[in-house]
Motif scaffolding. Structure first.
Motif, PDB file in Angstrom:
ATOM      1  N   ARG A 143     -20.128  32.696   7.881  1.00 64.24           N
ATOM      2  CA  ARG A 143     -20.398  32.524   9.303  1.00 64.24           C
ATOM      3  C   ARG A 143     -21.874  32.220   9.567  1.00 64.24           C
ATOM      4  NH1 ARG A 143     -16.178  37.006  11.839  1.00 64.24           N
ATOM      5  NH2 ARG A 143     -14.486  36.435  10.408  1.00 64.24           N
ATOM      6  N   ILE A 164     -17.220  29.515  10.277  1.00 65.15           N
ATOM      7  CA  ILE A 164     -17.219  29.812  11.709  1.00 65.15           C
ATOM      8  C   ILE A 164     -18.655  29.722  12.214  1.00 65.15           C
ATOM      9  CG2 ILE A 164     -16.769  31.580  13.461  1.00 65.15           C
ATOM     10  CD1 ILE A 164     -14.629  32.719  11.598  1.00 65.15           C
ATOM     11  N   GLY A 165     -18.864  29.041  13.347  1.00 62.95           N
ATOM     12  CA  GLY A 165     -20.217  28.928  13.883  1.00 62.95           C
ATOM     13  C   GLY A 165     -21.110  28.064  13.019  1.00 62.95           C
ATOM     14  N   TYR A 211     -24.204  31.570  14.874  1.00 65.21           N
ATOM     15  CA  TYR A 211     -23.173  32.609  14.929  1.00 65.21           C
ATOM     16  C   TYR A 211     -23.836  33.885  15.439  1.00 65.21           C
ATOM     17  CZ  TYR A 211     -19.819  36.129  13.329  1.00 65.21           C
ATOM     18  OH  TYR A 211     -18.939  37.184  13.260  1.00 65.21           O
ATOM     19  N   THR A 253     -13.783  27.379  13.766  1.00 66.15           N
ATOM     20  CA  THR A 253     -14.095  27.576  15.185  1.00 66.15           C
ATOM     21  C   THR A 253     -15.602  27.525  15.426  1.00 66.15           C
ATOM     22  OG1 THR A 253     -12.196  29.062  15.331  1.00 66.15           O
ATOM     23  CG2 THR A 253     -13.739  29.094  17.166  1.00 66.15           C
ATOM     24  N   GLY A 254     -15.979  26.927  16.557  1.00 63.07           N
ATOM     25  CA  GLY A 254     -17.381  26.927  16.945  1.00 63.07           C
ATOM     26  C   GLY A 254     -18.226  25.996  16.119  1.00 63.07           C
ATOM     27  N   PHE A 257     -20.801  29.877  17.950  1.00 66.20           N
ATOM     28  CA  PHE A 257     -19.749  30.896  18.040  1.00 66.20           C
ATOM     29  C   PHE A 257     -20.432  32.203  18.408  1.00 66.20           C
ATOM     30  CE2 PHE A 257     -17.121  34.346  16.657  1.00 66.20           C
ATOM     31  CZ  PHE A 257     -15.811  33.911  16.753  1.00 66.20           C
ATOM     32  N   THR A 288     -15.237  20.534  14.184  1.00 66.97           N
ATOM     33  CA  THR A 288     -14.486  21.641  13.587  1.00 66.97           C
ATOM     34  C   THR A 288     -13.252  21.092  12.890  1.00 66.97           C
ATOM     35  OG1 THR A 288     -13.160  22.006  15.578  1.00 66.97           O
ATOM     36  CG2 THR A 288     -15.212  23.249  15.393  1.00 66.97           C
ATOM     37  N   TYR A 314     -17.557  28.442  21.131  1.00 71.87           N
ATOM     38  CA  TYR A 314     -16.589  29.507  21.336  1.00 71.87           C
ATOM     39  C   TYR A 314     -17.339  30.721  21.851  1.00 71.87           C
ATOM     40  CZ  TYR A 314     -13.199  33.212  20.500  1.00 71.87           C
ATOM     41  OH  TYR A 314     -12.353  34.270  20.665  1.00 71.87           O
TER      42      TYR A 314
END
Length: 267
Positions: free
Chosen positions: A125, A150-151, A155, A176-177, A181, A198, A210
């Protein structure tokens, strides 16, 4: 000839760093090359002066438990980067954690950073910056071409961070993100998110931004005055908001020419 030699000495100066770091990093020692993970310990402070470049060797990270001040200038940016264009040899960005962590980034670029996107735990992340605690300010800066599960760019899962007048460009997240994120206290004001993505052909992804939180009454999440343009999401939307009960905090954003529709509320 002496002037040329002096110029060459400045151009080719470099400083290898590892372990705990503190003090002042200036242009005379630049670039500062992280040959191992580096740490600003709790109670310590690192000041990075305008024009300095910090380069990370493969999968090396800067963790900040203390204070980091990187105050560049409009014509004299600070750069956190990696060697080459191959993600296999990129560094793994910046991590801010702990209640005493305090970071201020101004006129800085964070680029070409990656965390292993196939890991299933938190290590995947925050390709550019991971925030797990503390209070932070990021202004007039760019996070670009970073990758994570993610991110991709930023993040945030603890602490508070205010990001102003900054750009997230062509970051990637596996799920996601793509750009951002956050499940903690984020204020994103007058920022631009462009070309973040993404997912991939094998795995759908969702949202360039996100935003989620456990406490629906928490008013610390603000995204306003931002422009989301040309972001690529294989499903869902450019901007995902989860479990948030303060929609007025997400007004006056411009969302155009993205791969998916504008907003989606996830509850």
């Amino acid at each position: 000839i002496l002037a040329v030699l002096a110029s060459m000495q400045i151009t080719f100066a470099q400083t290898e760093v590892d372990g705990e770091v503190a003090g002042v990093w200036d242009r005379e020692g630049s670039p500062f090359i992280a040959v191992e993970d580096i740490l600003v310990a709790e109670g310590e402070e690192l000041i990075i002066e305008p024009g300095v470049e910090v380069q990370f060797q493969a999968r090396r990270t800067m963790t900040v438990l203390g204070t980091l001040t990187a105050a560049g200038e409009a014509e004299n940016l600070i750069r956190f980067s990696s060697f080459g264009e191959d993600p296999e040899i990129w560094g793994s960005g910046l991590c801010f954690e702990g209640d005493e962590s305090r970071v201020s980034l101004d006129y800085s670029i964070i680029e070409n950073q990656i965390v292993d996107t196939n890991d299933e735990d938190w290590l995947n992340r925050g390709g550019g910056i991971r925030i797990l605690g503390g209070v932070h300010q990021i202004n007039n800066s760019v996070i670009q071409n970073c990758q994570a599960g993610i991110g991709g760019g930023l993040y945030l899962n603890g602490g508070l961070c205010e990001v102003g007048n900054s750009e997230f460009i062509e970051n990637q997240a596996r799920t996601t993100g793509g750009g951002v994120f956050s499940t903690a206290g984020l204020k994103l004001i007058d920022c631009r998110l462009f070309g973040n993505s993404t997912g991939n052909e094998d795995q759908p992804g969702m949202t360039a931004i996100y935003i989620g939180q456990e406490d629906e009454s928490d008013d610390s999440l603000v995204v306003t005055g931002c422009r989301l343009e040309g972001n690529l999401e294989t499903e869902m939307a450019a901007f995902g908001i989860a479990n948030v009960d303060c929609p007025h905090n997400f007004a006056f954003n411009e969302i155009i020419d993205n791969d998916s529709p504008g907003f989606v509320f996830i509850n």
